[in-house]
Design a protein around this motif. Structure first.
Motif, PDB file in Angstrom:
ATOM      1  N   LEU A 289       9.842   2.493   4.932  1.00 32.17           N
ATOM      2  CA  LEU A 289       9.301   1.495   4.031  1.00 32.17           C
ATOM      3  C   LEU A 289       7.919   1.941   3.556  1.00 32.17           C
ATOM      4  O   LEU A 289       7.181   2.600   4.284  1.00 32.17           O
ATOM      5  CB  LEU A 289       9.181   0.131   4.725  1.00 32.17           C
ATOM      6  CG  LEU A 289      10.490  -0.619   4.988  1.00 32.17           C
ATOM      7  CD1 LEU A 289      10.223  -1.877   5.794  1.00 32.17           C
ATOM      8  CD2 LEU A 289      11.190  -0.969   3.688  1.00 32.17           C
ATOM      9  N   MET A 290       7.572   1.596   2.334  1.00 35.64           N
ATOM     10  CA  MET A 290       6.284   1.967   1.771  1.00 35.64           C
ATOM     11  C   MET A 290       5.327   0.780   1.887  1.00 35.64           C
ATOM     12  O   MET A 290       5.445  -0.191   1.133  1.00 35.64           O
ATOM     13  CB  MET A 290       6.436   2.384   0.302  1.00 35.64           C
ATOM     14  CG  MET A 290       5.140   2.863  -0.319  1.00 35.64           C
ATOM     15  SD  MET A 290       5.384   3.485  -2.006  1.00 35.64           S
ATOM     16  CE  MET A 290       5.949   2.006  -2.830  1.00 35.64           C
ATOM     17  N   PRO A 291       4.383   0.833   2.833  1.00 34.02           N
ATOM     18  CA  PRO A 291       3.454  -0.291   2.975  1.00 34.02           C
ATOM     19  C   PRO A 291       2.467  -0.360   1.822  1.00 34.02           C
ATOM     20  O   PRO A 291       1.928   0.656   1.389  1.00 34.02           O
ATOM     21  CB  PRO A 291       2.741  -0.003   4.311  1.00 34.02           C
ATOM     22  CG  PRO A 291       2.928   1.445   4.552  1.00 34.02           C
ATOM     23  CD  PRO A 291       4.157   1.873   3.845  1.00 34.02           C
ATOM     24  N   GLU A 292       2.253  -1.556   1.331  1.00 36.10           N
ATOM     25  CA  GLU A 292       1.287  -1.812   0.267  1.00 36.10           C
ATOM     26  C   GLU A 292       0.216  -2.734   0.849  1.00 36.10           C
ATOM     27  O   GLU A 292       0.509  -3.876   1.198  1.00 36.10           O
ATOM     28  CB  GLU A 292       1.990  -2.466  -0.926  1.00 36.10           C
ATOM     29  CG  GLU A 292       1.141  -2.559  -2.169  1.00 36.10           C
ATOM     30  CD  GLU A 292       1.954  -2.998  -3.368  1.00 36.10           C
ATOM     31  OE1 GLU A 292       1.736  -4.130  -3.834  1.00 36.10           O
ATOM     32  OE2 GLU A 292       2.826  -2.224  -3.815  1.00 36.10           O
ATOM     33  N   LEU A 293      -1.010  -2.224   0.941  1.00 33.45           N
ATOM     34  CA  LEU A 293      -2.063  -2.924   1.672  1.00 33.45           C
ATOM     35  C   LEU A 293      -2.911  -3.787   0.753  1.00 33.45           C
ATOM     36  O   LEU A 293      -3.339  -3.357  -0.317  1.00 33.45           O
ATOM     37  CB  LEU A 293      -2.962  -1.917   2.394  1.00 33.45           C
ATOM     38  CG  LEU A 293      -2.280  -0.935   3.346  1.00 33.45           C
ATOM     39  CD1 LEU A 293      -3.313  -0.054   4.023  1.00 33.45           C
ATOM     40  CD2 LEU A 293      -1.446  -1.673   4.381  1.00 33.45           C
ATOM     41  N   GLU A 294      -3.154  -5.010   1.204  1.00 32.02           N
ATOM     42  CA  GLU A 294      -4.135  -5.894   0.582  1.00 32.02           C
ATOM     43  C   GLU A 294      -5.166  -6.238   1.648  1.00 32.02           C
ATOM     44  O   GLU A 294      -4.804  -6.666   2.751  1.00 32.02           O
ATOM     45  CB  GLU A 294      -3.481  -7.158   0.030  1.00 32.02           C
ATOM     46  CG  GLU A 294      -2.580  -6.903  -1.160  1.00 32.02           C
ATOM     47  CD  GLU A 294      -2.171  -8.182  -1.875  1.00 32.02           C
ATOM     48  OE1 GLU A 294      -2.674  -9.262  -1.478  1.00 32.02           O
ATOM     49  OE2 GLU A 294      -1.365  -8.101  -2.817  1.00 32.02           O
ATOM     50  N   MET A 295      -6.447  -6.044   1.341  1.00 34.21           N
ATOM     51  CA  MET A 295      -7.505  -6.187   2.338  1.00 34.21           C
ATOM     52  C   MET A 295      -8.392  -7.375   2.013  1.00 34.21           C
ATOM     53  O   MET A 295      -8.866  -7.530   0.889  1.00 34.21           O
ATOM     54  CB  MET A 295      -8.349  -4.914   2.393  1.00 34.21           C
ATOM     55  CG  MET A 295      -9.355  -4.877   3.536  1.00 34.21           C
ATOM     56  SD  MET A 295      -8.564  -4.668   5.152  1.00 34.21           S
ATOM     57  CE  MET A 295      -8.011  -2.960   5.034  1.00 34.21           C
ATOM     58  N   VAL A 296      -8.611  -8.212   3.023  1.00 38.31           N
ATOM     59  CA  VAL A 296      -9.546  -9.323   2.922  1.00 38.31           C
ATOM     60  C   VAL A 296     -10.791  -8.955   3.725  1.00 38.31           C
ATOM     61  O   VAL A 296     -10.694  -8.584   4.894  1.00 38.31           O
ATOM     62  CB  VAL A 296      -8.932 -10.623   3.480  1.00 38.31           C
ATOM     63  CG1 VAL A 296      -9.953 -11.757   3.441  1.00 38.31           C
ATOM     64  CG2 VAL A 296      -7.687 -11.004   2.698  1.00 38.31           C
ATOM     65  N   GLY A 297     -11.972  -9.044   3.105  1.00 38.16           N
ATOM     66  CA  GLY A 297     -13.217  -8.774   3.813  1.00 38.16           C
ATOM     67  C   GLY A 297     -13.824  -7.427   3.460  1.00 38.16           C
ATOM     68  O   GLY A 297     -13.121  -6.425   3.326  1.00 38.16           O
ATOM     69  N   LYS A 298     -15.147  -7.409   3.313  1.00 39.62           N
ATOM     70  CA  LYS A 298     -15.850  -6.186   2.926  1.00 39.62           C
ATOM     71  C   LYS A 298     -15.792  -5.124   4.016  1.00 39.62           C
ATOM     72  O   LYS A 298     -15.772  -3.926   3.714  1.00 39.62           O
ATOM     73  CB  LYS A 298     -17.305  -6.522   2.608  1.00 39.62           C
ATOM     74  CG  LYS A 298     -17.475  -7.428   1.404  1.00 39.62           C
ATOM     75  CD  LYS A 298     -18.946  -7.763   1.166  1.00 39.62           C
ATOM     76  CE  LYS A 298     -19.101  -8.709  -0.022  1.00 39.62           C
ATOM     77  NZ  LYS A 298     -20.518  -9.087  -0.234  1.00 39.62           N
ATOM     78  N   LYS A 299     -15.763  -5.534   5.281  1.00 45.25           N
ATOM     79  CA  LYS A 299     -15.714  -4.559   6.372  1.00 45.25           C
ATOM     80  C   LYS A 299     -14.424  -3.754   6.325  1.00 45.25           C
ATOM     81  O   LYS A 299     -14.423  -2.532   6.507  1.00 45.25           O
ATOM     82  CB  LYS A 299     -15.865  -5.261   7.726  1.00 45.25           C
ATOM     83  CG  LYS A 299     -17.234  -5.896   7.943  1.00 45.25           C
ATOM     84  CD  LYS A 299     -18.318  -4.848   7.911  1.00 45.25           C
ATOM     85  CE  LYS A 299     -19.694  -5.451   8.120  1.00 45.25           C
ATOM     86  NZ  LYS A 299     -20.769  -4.439   8.091  1.00 45.25           N
ATOM     87  N   GLY A 300     -13.315  -4.424   6.088  1.00 47.18           N
ATOM     88  CA  GLY A 300     -12.045  -3.715   5.976  1.00 47.18           C
ATOM     89  C   GLY A 300     -11.965  -2.853   4.733  1.00 47.18           C
ATOM     90  O   GLY A 300     -11.418  -1.747   4.765  1.00 47.18           O
TER      91      GLY A 300
ATOM     92  N   ILE B  74      -6.717  -9.285   7.319  1.00 47.67           N
ATOM     93  CA  ILE B  74      -7.855 -10.209   7.221  1.00 47.67           C
ATOM     94  C   ILE B  74      -8.978  -9.714   8.127  1.00 47.67           C
ATOM     95  O   ILE B  74      -8.855  -9.750   9.355  1.00 47.67           O
ATOM     96  CB  ILE B  74      -7.441 -11.641   7.616  1.00 47.67           C
ATOM     97  CG1 ILE B  74      -6.276 -12.117   6.737  1.00 47.67           C
ATOM     98  CG2 ILE B  74      -8.623 -12.590   7.475  1.00 47.67           C
ATOM     99  CD1 ILE B  74      -5.763 -13.499   7.090  1.00 47.67           C
ATOM    100  N   THR B  75     -10.069  -9.234   7.513  1.00 48.86           N
ATOM    101  CA  THR B  75     -11.271  -8.836   8.247  1.00 48.86           C
ATOM    102  C   THR B  75     -12.436  -9.720   7.780  1.00 48.86           C
ATOM    103  O   THR B  75     -12.236 -10.690   7.048  1.00 48.86           O
ATOM    104  CB  THR B  75     -11.596  -7.353   8.012  1.00 48.86           C
ATOM    105  OG1 THR B  75     -11.907  -7.143   6.613  1.00 48.86           O
ATOM    106  CG2 THR B  75     -10.410  -6.468   8.371  1.00 48.86           C
ATOM    107  N   SER B  76     -13.646  -9.361   8.167  1.00 45.60           N
ATOM    108  CA  SER B  76     -14.807 -10.188   7.836  1.00 45.60           C
ATOM    109  C   SER B  76     -15.649  -9.526   6.754  1.00 45.60           C
ATOM    110  O   SER B  76     -15.560  -8.323   6.513  1.00 45.60           O
ATOM    111  CB  SER B  76     -15.665 -10.435   9.082  1.00 45.60           C
ATOM    112  OG  SER B  76     -16.275  -9.232   9.505  1.00 45.60           O
ATOM    113  N   ASN B  77     -16.476 -10.333   6.108  1.00 44.27           N
ATOM    114  CA  ASN B  77     -17.439  -9.818   5.136  1.00 44.27           C
ATOM    115  C   ASN B  77     -18.709  -9.327   5.816  1.00 44.27           C
ATOM    116  O   ASN B  77     -19.405  -8.467   5.284  1.00 44.27           O
ATOM    117  CB  ASN B  77     -17.802 -10.897   4.115  1.00 44.27           C
ATOM    118  CG  ASN B  77     -16.753 -11.030   3.015  1.00 44.27           C
ATOM    119  OD1 ASN B  77     -16.053 -10.074   2.691  1.00 44.27           O
ATOM    120  ND2 ASN B  77     -16.632 -12.214   2.461  1.00 44.27           N
ATOM    121  N   ARG B  78     -19.031  -9.893   6.980  1.00 42.52           N
ATOM    122  CA  ARG B  78     -20.276  -9.573   7.665  1.00 42.52           C
ATOM    123  C   ARG B  78     -19.988  -8.935   9.015  1.00 42.52           C
ATOM    124  O   ARG B  78     -18.899  -9.076   9.565  1.00 42.52           O
ATOM    125  CB  ARG B  78     -21.116 -10.838   7.863  1.00 42.52           C
ATOM    126  CG  ARG B  78     -21.581 -11.479   6.555  1.00 42.52           C
ATOM    127  CD  ARG B  78     -22.224 -12.831   6.825  1.00 42.52           C
ATOM    128  NE  ARG B  78     -21.242 -13.783   7.312  1.00 42.52           N
ATOM    129  CZ  ARG B  78     -21.555 -14.980   7.818  1.00 42.52           C
ATOM    130  NH1 ARG B  78     -22.820 -15.328   7.913  1.00 42.52           N
ATOM    131  NH2 ARG B  78     -20.616 -15.804   8.236  1.00 42.52           N
TER     132      ARG B  78
END
Length: 238
Positions: free
Chosen positions: A61-72, A31-35
């Motif tokens: 283990l194979m990490p599968e990434l889901e990103m929240v936020g435009k910065k991330g 969880i990152t930010s949009n701004r």
């Protein structure tokens, strides 16, 4: 407390409490930010996410990434890291229904045995002066410990039956926890932005004071030089 009470009755068997030991994929929600303009908020979260990613890879283990936020998302694109899903519609607040939809998808993947668990990397809000990047395990849920009643265990009459009641409580717990993680992240982002803007305002004020002082000194030097020229001219005429 209700789950602990059910645990005291021996009703703790649920798919979300059991470990998927055969699954090799593990989902990591970041969880990152949009701004921007929020100081080191995003940097701290992304650094913690990288550490978690390396730790998972070390355990095969194979990490599968889901990103929240435009910065991330932009950061992952810059590094060339593949993202399984991007979520950029989270602003200053998030609806519980939106979080519940995400939690339902995670629970379906876990129940089907597709993933070994779900980790959430977010900034935990402790106080207005302290927010820390944290890795929280959303799934599987740690089995609840039976409540210590101090000796005698109370007998309850459950309606619906304990197994059915647990089947309702566990999914709701997952949704509420994920909602809390999002709320902590959003509050921490706003506090970080407030602190960053205050620091920028204080720094600008210091620069203004320094420039004003230098201007006044230069102006006074100019006036002094003009007075000296006038006095020297008057002395020469006399």
């Amino acid at each position: 407390h209700m789950i602990q009470t059910l645990a005291a009755q021996g009703s703790t068997d649920h798919p979300l409490l059991r470990a998927n030991r055969d699954a090799r994929r593990r989902l990591v929600l970041i969880i990152t930010s949009n701004r921007g303009l929020c100081g080191s908020y995003n940097a701290g979260v992304l650094r913690t996410a990288q550490e978690r990613w390396r730790a998972l890879q070390a355990t095969d283990l194979m990490p599968e990434l889901e990103m929240v936020g435009k910065k991330g998302v932009n950061y992952a694109r810059f590094l060339g890291v593949a993202l399984a899903r991007t979520i950029t519609d989270v602003e200053d607040r998030i609806a519980y229904a939106r979080v519940a939809e995400m939690a339902e998808r995670y629970m379906q993947l876990y129940t089907a045995g597709d993933i070994s668990g779900v980790d959430v990397v977010y900034t935990r809000f402790h106080s207005t002066s302290q927010q820390r990047p944290t890795v929280a395990q959303l799934l599987p849920i740690e089995p609840p410990q039976a409540a210590d009643g101090g000796g005698t265990r109370a007998d309850f009459e459950f309606s619906p039956p304990p197994a059915e009641l647990l089947g309702r409580l566990i999914p709701e717990t997952v949704k509420v926890r994920l909602y809390q993680y999002f709320n902590d992240a959003i509050v921490s982002e706003q506090v970080s932005r407030m602190v960053a803007m205050k620091s920028a305002t204080d720094a600008a004020g210091d620069i203004i004071r320094q420039l004003t002082r230098r201007y006044n000194r230069a102006r006074q030097t100019q006036i002094t030089m003009e007075l000296l020229d006038i006095v020297a001219g008057a002395n020469a005429v006399a």
